[in-house]
Enzyme design. Structure first.
Site, mmCIF file in Angstrom:
data_model
loop_
_atom_site.group_PDB
_atom_site.id
_atom_site.type_symbol
_atom_site.label_atom_id
_atom_site.label_comp_id
_atom_site.label_asym_id
_atom_site.label_seq_id
_atom_site.Cartn_x
_atom_site.Cartn_y
_atom_site.Cartn_z
ATOM 1 C CD GLU A 41 -47.743 90.780 30.592
ATOM 2 O OE1 GLU A 41 -47.759 89.876 31.444
ATOM 3 O OE2 GLU A 41 -47.607 91.982 30.877
ATOM 4 C CG ASP A 43 -33.473 101.495 12.115
ATOM 5 O OD1 ASP A 43 -34.535 101.243 11.493
ATOM 6 O OD2 ASP A 43 -33.423 102.312 13.054
ATOM 7 C CB THR A 84 -41.342 101.717 11.560
ATOM 8 O OG1 THR A 84 -40.932 102.129 10.260
ATOM 9 C CG2 THR A 84 -40.521 102.457 12.603
ATOM 10 N NE ARG A 98 -47.364 106.267 14.418
ATOM 11 C CZ ARG A 98 -46.969 106.947 13.333
ATOM 12 N NH1 ARG A 98 -47.810 107.182 12.345
ATOM 13 N NH2 ARG A 98 -45.730 107.373 13.231
#
Ligand SMILES: *Cc1c(COP(=O)(O)O)cnc(C)c1O
Length: 423
Positions: A58, A202, A228, A237
């Site tokens: 993190e 996008d 993506t 992915r």
């Protein structure tokens, strides 16, 4: 046989291994024409299958909440640096788990609940996360939806300008999932600047085309770019958010701690590999071949009487309106699937049918271009599609079976990374 091989999985969990092998062979044997899909390289597969999945990290490189980040920091920094170099951006965040969380992070960074946010309407080619009602982005914000023109299926920039002036959106999104034409980022930027909106490009579908120089880049026009990594960019992915220096902090804070916990480090490694691959002349040739294939396929489909939304394509994607064929998108997609041609049914702009049984079929060339197919094979594919549609209208199962065999036979000459025939 799966490549790289999975012998330990076969030994320990034969039930699961058999399913994985089945899927790998299926991917080998069919024409994969879902516009958002691809085949990643063996290198990407190897990177994503590493012990990096064991690690919590993190935070960001140099600023973590857990110890033991000597190598993870360098891996994430490598991915970041490669993204910045490839796309020419000031800042990149490579941690979003996928495209939808990436977009949600952008809303979190730049809008408050109830704020107006503007995007292309879903049935016109926008994505769920561009403010459609069933998505959190439509439920928590006030969606303002622009459309495409009825006459030519193109984005109506006059309507975009009028709506933006009237509704004063905090965020404007340019991009979508079923747009067969070049997106005019400079025009969107001018409108966003006028109304003080953050312009988000996008580029989930077209990132690989942009990286390869086969579609104009939003860099220099968009404040924020989401993408993506697994569509035309041909990585694992995942997703990335790229920004100008001005918006870097807001986006990083929104991804972590705003929305996510620990990044998926094995995915980050796969993204780093994919970005390296995407910076090569080979990949640029690949990106241009995707478009050349789509244009050749569009021409061949038109010749066979298919009605294409906007009349053709500038990119990797073709949207077919099946109305003139007297059959819906869903039965056609099902029939094509039985014929070894994998697609998805889709709405077309101003669709007269219901969303669960729309008039359109969406296809794309990224995956079959990875297999090595060129313009030479596109007329054959159009012929198969045409025959399959005819067969679907007549419940002619035998023809679909015959086509599936012919598809398998043709594809045997085009290896895929990830699977090879057992010798
Ligand atoms: C695919 C896609 C997304 C979402 O990606 P997921 O990884 O499926 O969440 C977002 N925006 C656009 C334009 C897309 O095409």
């Amino acid at each position: 046989m799966h490549v790289p091989p999975i012998p330990t999985l076969h030994a320990a969990d034969p039930e699961l291994a058999a399913l994985v092998e089945g899927e790998a062979q299926r991917q080998h044997d069919v024409l994969r024409m879902i516009a958002s899909e691809n085949y990643v390289s063996r290198t990407v597969l190897e990177a994503t299958g590493t012990v990096l999945t064991n690690k919590y990290s993190e935070g960001y490189p140099g600023k973590r909440y857990y110890e033991g980040q000597l190598f993870i920091d360098q891996i994430e920094q490598l991915a970041i640096d490669r993204a910045k170099a490839l796309f020419g951006v000031d800042h990149a965040n490579v941690q979003p788990y996928s495209g939808s969380p990436a977009n949600l992070a952008v809303y979190l960074a730049f809008a408050q609940p109830g704020d107006p946010v503007m995007g292309l309407s879903l049935p016109m080619g926008g994505h769920l996360t561009h403010g459609w009602g069933v998505s959190a982005t439509g439920a928590w914000f006030r969606p303002v939806r622009y459309e495409v023109r009825r006459e030519d299926g193109r984005i109506d920039l006059d309507q975009v300008r009028d709506l933006a002036r009237k509704e004063q959106p905090k965020i404007m999104i340019a991009g979508g999932t079923a747009i067969p034409r070049t997106i005019d980022f400079p025009a969107f930027a001018e409108i966003a600047r006028e109304v003080g909106a953050v312009l988000v490009a996008d580029i989930a579908h077209i990132a690989g085309l942009i990286a390869g120089g086969a579609h104009p880049s939003p860099v220099g026009y968009a404040d924020v770019i989401t993408t993506t990594t697994h569509k035309t960019l041909r990585g694992p992915r995942g997703a990335m958010i790229m920004t100008t220096a001005e918006h870097a902090k807001a986006v990083d804070k929104a991804v972590f701690p705003g929305l996510q916990g620990g990044p998926h480090n094995h995915t980050t490694a796969g993204i780093a590999v994919a970005l390296k691959e995407a910076s090569t002349p080979d990949f640029s040739r690949y990106a241009h071949q995707i478009v050349a294939n789509a244009k050749a396929l569009a021409a061949a489909l038109t010749e066979r009487g298919f009605d294409l939304v906007t009349g053709g394509t500038d990119n990797h994607l073709i949207l077919i309106d099946l109305t003139n064929k007297g059959i819906g998108g869903k039965p056609v997609a099902r029939a094509l699937d039985r014929a070894g041609i994998e697609t998805n049914y889709n709405t077309v702009p101003y669709d007269q049918r219901k969303p669960f049984d729309p008039s359109g079929l969406r296809i794309g060339t990224p995956a079959l271009t990875t297999r090595g197919l060129t313009e030479a094979q596109m007329p054959q594919i159009a012929a198969w599609m045409s025959d399959a549609v005819d067969a679907a209208t007549k419940d002619d199962e035998a023809t679909l079976n015959t086509i599936a065999g012919q598809v398998r036979e043709m594809l045997a000459a085009y290896p895929m990374p990830g699977w090879e025939p057992t010798r």
